[in-house]
Motif scaffolding. Structure first.
Motif, PDB file in Angstrom:
ATOM      1  N   GLY A   8       0.850  -1.202   0.000  1.00  0.00           N
ATOM      2  CA  GLY A   8       0.000   0.000   0.000  1.00  0.00           C
ATOM      3  C   GLY A   8       0.874   1.235   0.000  1.00  0.00           C
ATOM      4  N   ARG A   9       0.221   2.384  -0.059  1.00  0.00           N
ATOM      5  CA  ARG A   9       1.017   3.614  -0.054  1.00  0.00           C
ATOM      6  C   ARG A   9       0.179   4.814   0.385  1.00  0.00           C
ATOM      7  N   PHE A  10       0.883   5.830   0.856  1.00  0.00           N
ATOM      8  CA  PHE A  10       0.272   7.125   1.136  1.00  0.00           C
ATOM      9  C   PHE A  10       1.030   8.097   0.252  1.00  0.00           C
ATOM     10  N   ALA A  11       0.281   8.917  -0.501  1.00  0.00           N
ATOM     11  CA  ALA A  11       0.921   9.729  -1.540  1.00  0.00           C
ATOM     12  C   ALA A  11       0.521  11.203  -1.426  1.00  0.00           C
ATOM     13  N   PRO A  12       1.022  11.873  -0.393  1.00  0.00           N
ATOM     14  CA  PRO A  12       0.618  13.271  -0.199  1.00  0.00           C
ATOM     15  C   PRO A  12       1.286  14.220  -1.198  1.00  0.00           C
ATOM     16  N   SER A  13       0.595  15.307  -1.497  1.00  0.00           N
ATOM     17  CA  SER A  13       1.201  16.401  -2.253  1.00  0.00           C
ATOM     18  C   SER A  13       1.708  17.407  -1.214  1.00  0.00           C
ATOM     19  N   PRO A  14       2.970  17.816  -1.329  1.00  0.00           N
ATOM     20  CA  PRO A  14       3.528  18.683  -0.265  1.00  0.00           C
ATOM     21  C   PRO A  14       3.112  20.152  -0.431  1.00  0.00           C
ATOM     22  N   MET A  44       6.042  11.183  -2.161  1.00  0.00           N
ATOM     23  CA  MET A  44       5.747  12.620  -2.216  1.00  0.00           C
ATOM     24  C   MET A  44       5.363  12.991  -3.630  1.00  0.00           C
ATOM     25  N   GLU A  45       4.173  13.511  -3.789  1.00  0.00           N
ATOM     26  CA  GLU A  45       3.704  13.872  -5.129  1.00  0.00           C
ATOM     27  C   GLU A  45       3.998  15.349  -5.378  1.00  0.00           C
ATOM     28  N   ASP A  46       5.293  15.607  -5.539  1.00  0.00           N
ATOM     29  CA  ASP A  46       5.751  16.998  -5.722  1.00  0.00           C
ATOM     30  C   ASP A  46       5.911  17.296  -7.215  1.00  0.00           C
ATOM     31  N   ALA A 173       0.913  15.600 -15.503  1.00  0.00           N
ATOM     32  CA  ALA A 173      -0.351  15.553 -14.760  1.00  0.00           C
ATOM     33  C   ALA A 173      -0.318  14.447 -13.707  1.00  0.00           C
ATOM     34  N   TYR A 174      -1.048  14.705 -12.638  1.00  0.00           N
ATOM     35  CA  TYR A 174      -1.195  13.726 -11.554  1.00  0.00           C
ATOM     36  C   TYR A 174      -1.607  12.346 -12.090  1.00  0.00           C
ATOM     37  N   HIS A 175      -2.608  12.333 -12.996  1.00  0.00           N
ATOM     38  CA  HIS A 175      -3.126  11.042 -13.480  1.00  0.00           C
ATOM     39  C   HIS A 175      -2.015  10.166 -14.071  1.00  0.00           C
ATOM     40  N   VAL A 191      -5.680   2.909  -0.833  1.00  0.00           N
ATOM     41  CA  VAL A 191      -6.729   3.393   0.070  1.00  0.00           C
ATOM     42  C   VAL A 191      -6.580   4.908   0.089  1.00  0.00           C
ATOM     43  N   ARG A 192      -7.572   5.626  -0.403  1.00  0.00           N
ATOM     44  CA  ARG A 192      -7.458   7.084  -0.483  1.00  0.00           C
ATOM     45  C   ARG A 192      -8.840   7.705  -0.408  1.00  0.00           C
ATOM     46  N   GLY A 193      -8.898   9.038  -0.461  1.00  0.00           N
ATOM     47  CA  GLY A 193     -10.163   9.748  -0.248  1.00  0.00           C
ATOM     48  C   GLY A 193     -11.116   9.620  -1.428  1.00  0.00           C
TER      49      GLY A 193
HETATM   50  N1  GLU Z   1      -1.338  13.305  -4.145  1.00  0.00           N
HETATM   51  C1  GLU Z   1      -2.765  13.178  -4.090  1.00  0.00           C
HETATM   52  C2  GLU Z   1      -3.328  14.118  -3.056  1.00  0.00           C
HETATM   53  O1  GLU Z   1      -2.630  14.594  -2.213  1.00  0.00           O
HETATM   54  C3  GLU Z   1      -3.240  11.795  -3.691  1.00  0.00           C
HETATM   55  C4  GLU Z   1      -2.858  10.786  -4.665  1.00  0.00           C
HETATM   56  C5  GLU Z   1      -3.444   9.412  -4.451  1.00  0.00           C
HETATM   57  O2  GLU Z   1      -3.619   8.960  -3.325  1.00  0.00           O
HETATM   58  O3  GLU Z   1      -3.673   8.786  -5.465  1.00  0.00           O
HETATM   59  O4  GLU Z   1      -4.504  14.407  -3.079  1.00  0.00           O
END
Ligand code: GLU
Ligand code: ZN
Length: 309
Positions: A8-14, A44-46, A173-175, A191-193
């Motif tokens: 799994g992963r957590f992928a925040p944008s800083p 980190m989604e920078d 792009a993020y996608h 697992v994300r929002g």
């Molecule tokens: N980086 C995205 C955000 O902070 C989340 C990416 C993801 O979980 O797919 O909203």
């Protein structure tokens, strides 16, 4: 080494410090991974420097550590992966599945269509003027089974149309980045929002085009403020304090429907997390889109109550 089929992963944008909403998401993804004896990575989604805040990446990592959400391996930074994204863009252009788009926002607004109308489809060589790159979508349903939201179906042609994978200003792009990195990191469970639920069919589409596996998805409710807005930097969500993590983790567990016994408020952080991983059940997470989080004015735990959207 323990071999597990779960990563799994957590992928925040800083773009700002960790707030209660992001802690909630991080905790759920962490617990789902730990409950499956899986790996849990942080990425980190920078990708978008103008939206980033100096020091935020570090700040987020320190906050995760403070809350006991320790990740496996090295943190990946998307800013170091441009070559990899460019290769995929190149491939999609070459395959004539992606095209250059010179439409301005105004052009598209004038058309007042819900979806990109396909104006520039067929432009496979770079024009003189700055152009975005879009990937072509089909007029066919894309289906996936979400562990929380159930079966989902989207028609990308009717819901947005061909979408941008590289922006006119040269940013990826993020996608595109998320799909490539989830595959490169062998992520099996996301697992994300729920605010990202309508991004998922775009991700599935890219995975099919790039012949990448589609991970399992679970889209969580998001925490909202008193005005019903998602807690985020844009809605001025307060950073979570680096004080006693236990009450905050406890509130997140309650909001996640995990029913932690009250005596755990007296426990140490790692005892609480251990209890949470042992008792974790995704099935108990509320099946609603939004959960109200009313943060007290003084730094301290939040009251989180369940509310229908
Ligand atoms: N980086 C995205 C955000 O902070 C989340 C990416 C993801 O979980 O797919 O909203
Ligand atoms: Zn166009």
């Amino acid at each position: 080494m323990v071999l597990s089929s779960y990563t799994g992963r957590f992928a925040p944008s800083p773009t700002g410090p960790l707030h209660l909403g992001s802690l909630f998401t991080a905790l759920a993804s962490y617990l789902d991974a730990r409950a499956h004896q899986g790996q849990w990575l942080v990425r980190m989604e920078d990708l978008d420097p103008p939206r980033e805040m100096a020091g935020a990446a570090d700040n987020i990592l320190r906050a995760l550590e403070h809350y006991g959400l320790l990740w496996d391996g090295e943190v990946w930074f998307q800013s170091t992966r441009h070559t990899f994204y460019e290769e995929a863009v190149h491939y999609l252009l070459q395959e004539k599945i992606a095209f250059y788009c010179t439409c301005s926002r105004k052009d598209l607004q004038l058309l007042s269509a819900d979806s990109y109308p396909g104006t520039c489809r067929g432009r496979h060589s770079p024009p003189q003027e700055p152009a975005a790159i879009r990937v072509q979508v089909n007029d066919r349903p894309i289906r996936f089974d979400d562990a929380l939201q159930g079966p989902c179906e989207f028609n990308l042609q009717q819901e947005g149309g061909d979408f941008i994978i590289k922006r006119k200003d040269g940013l990826y792009a993020y996608h595109l980045a998320v799909v490539l990195d989830d595959a490169a990191q062998s992520i099996t469970h996301i697992v994300r929002g729920i605010d990202l639920l309508d991004s998922t069919p775009r991700h599935c589409h890219l995975q099919q085009l790039l012949r990448l596996p589609t991970p399992h998805y679970a889209h969580l409710p998001v925490l909202v403020n008193e005005q019903g807005q998602k807690l985020s930097k844009q809605t001025f969500a307060a950073p979570i304090p680096l004080a006693d993590p236990v009450p905050w983790l406890f509130e997140c567990l309650r909001a996640l429907g995990q029913q932690p016994p009250a005596e755990l408020l007296q426990a140490r952080r790692d005892e609480l997390l251990q209890w949470a991983a042992q008792h974790w059940s995704l099935d108990r997470v509320p099946r609603q889109q939004a959960i109200a989080a009313v943060t007290l004015c003084t730094p301290g735990p939040a009251h989180v109550t369940s509310k229908q959207p």
